[in-house]
Write a protein that holds these residues in place. Structure first.
Motif, PDB file in Angstrom:
ATOM      1  N   VAL A  24      -4.273   6.439  -6.199  1.00 23.54           N
ATOM      2  CA  VAL A  24      -2.829   6.053  -6.616  1.00 23.54           C
ATOM      3  C   VAL A  24      -3.138   4.705  -7.497  1.00 23.54           C
ATOM      4  CG1 VAL A  24      -0.779   4.915  -5.823  1.00 23.54           C
ATOM      5  CG2 VAL A  24      -1.994   6.526  -4.284  1.00 23.54           C
ATOM      6  N   LYS A  58       2.662   0.642  -5.608  1.00 24.92           N
ATOM      7  CA  LYS A  58       1.350   1.186  -4.874  1.00 24.92           C
ATOM      8  C   LYS A  58       1.290   1.051  -3.524  1.00 24.92           C
ATOM      9  CE  LYS A  58      -1.795  -0.481  -7.674  1.00 24.92           C
ATOM     10  NZ  LYS A  58      -0.942  -1.373  -8.208  1.00 24.92           N
ATOM     11  N   ASP A 113      -6.915   1.088   0.779  1.00 30.65           N
ATOM     12  CA  ASP A 113      -5.881   0.215   0.082  1.00 30.65           C
ATOM     13  C   ASP A 113      -7.164  -0.712  -0.647  1.00 30.65           C
ATOM     14  OD1 ASP A 113      -4.010  -1.011  -1.226  1.00 30.65           O
ATOM     15  OD2 ASP A 113      -3.129  -1.756   0.679  1.00 30.65           O
ATOM     16  N   ALA A 161      -5.519   3.787  -3.042  1.00 29.75           N
ATOM     17  CA  ALA A 161      -5.143   3.057  -4.115  1.00 29.75           C
ATOM     18  C   ALA A 161      -6.059   1.923  -4.831  1.00 29.75           C
ATOM     19  CB  ALA A 161      -4.000   1.941  -3.445  1.00 29.75           C
ATOM     20  N   ILE A 185       2.040   5.178 -10.400  1.00 35.26           N
ATOM     21  CA  ILE A 185       3.334   4.642 -10.014  1.00 35.26           C
ATOM     22  C   ILE A 185       3.811   3.468 -10.898  1.00 35.26           C
ATOM     23  CG2 ILE A 185       4.722   3.528  -7.975  1.00 35.26           C
ATOM     24  CD1 ILE A 185       3.037   5.224  -6.195  1.00 35.26           C
TER      25      ILE A 185
END
Length: 228
Positions: free
Chosen positions: A33, A41, A162, A193, A210
């Protein structure tokens, strides 16, 4: 596996972080991501493990609707997930072994199973010889490997990471990525991400970009697509 249908998220201060996202992630996929800072995100990822709740829309993981899930059921949802953070979130007063074992103690696994499984996952992340070390005795990369071991010790179907390499040098970042790839090859769905352009461009997995709270790109073997 993971599905979002027309998902929106507006914070109390009026900021719209996610704006009508619909996406499906299949079992066993490895998904990056990406997007500019402030694009949505983190909110996108946090909604997957119910750290954030959508304002409207549906989010389902293995058929469970996270949007309607009661708070008391959230811990049970996370038992089938692994979550890796940028800042490790290890318990400083516990050894490496104890940090990883804690995730199994929460689900009341037997001591024999804990001993066997913890040493197994520490072997996977190449830290078996540091089981008795304290977190402060480890390098940043080693601490992140401990957090990965903790995230996978209960054999989750989904691993959400993340910015797991955000605080690491490039050599250590690649070590972490190879471990995540091995975990994915064992069948775990990985959603990560990241702002790491080099890793995304070299590993060529599915990329969901995104921007402004919307999905601007969704490519099977995608590239990072932004300047360093």
């Amino acid at each position: 596996m993971i599905e979002m249908k027309d998902v929106w998220k507006t914070y109390p201060n009026g900021v719209m972080a996610v704006n009508g996202i619909s996406v499906y992630i299949k079992k066993g996929e490895f998904v990056y991501v990406v997007g500019p800072s402030g694009a949505g995100k983190s909110t996108f990822v946090k909604m997957m493990y119910r750290e954030e709740r959508p304002t409207r829309g549906e989010i389902s993981i293995n058929g469970s609707n996270l949007a309607e899930m009661k708070e008391k059921k959230v811990p049970y949802l996370r038992r089938n997930m692994g979550i890796v953070f940028q800042d490790f979130k290890l318990l400083p007063s516990m050894t490496v072994f104890e940090n990883v074992a804690f995730a199994m103690e929460v689900i009341e696994a037997s001591k024999a199973n804990i001993r066997k499984r913890v040493m197994n996952v520490l072997d996977i992340v190449r830290l078996k010889n540091k089981a008795r070390f304290m977190p402060h005795e480890l390098s940043g990369g080693e601490q992140q490997r401990v957090s990965i071991a903790r995230a996978i010790v209960n054999s989750p179907a989904v691993l959400i990471a993340d910015e797991p390499t955000g605080n690491l040098d490039i050599e250590t970042s690649w070590e972490i990525m190879h471990i995540l790839e091995e975990i994915n090859e064992r069948g775990t769905t990985v959603v990560m991400a990241t702002h790491n352009r080099e890793i995304v461009n070299n590993m060529r997995k599915r990329v969901i970009a995104i921007e402004g709270g919307r999905i601007s790109r969704d490519e099977i073997r995608g590239r990072y697509g932004y300047e360093s």
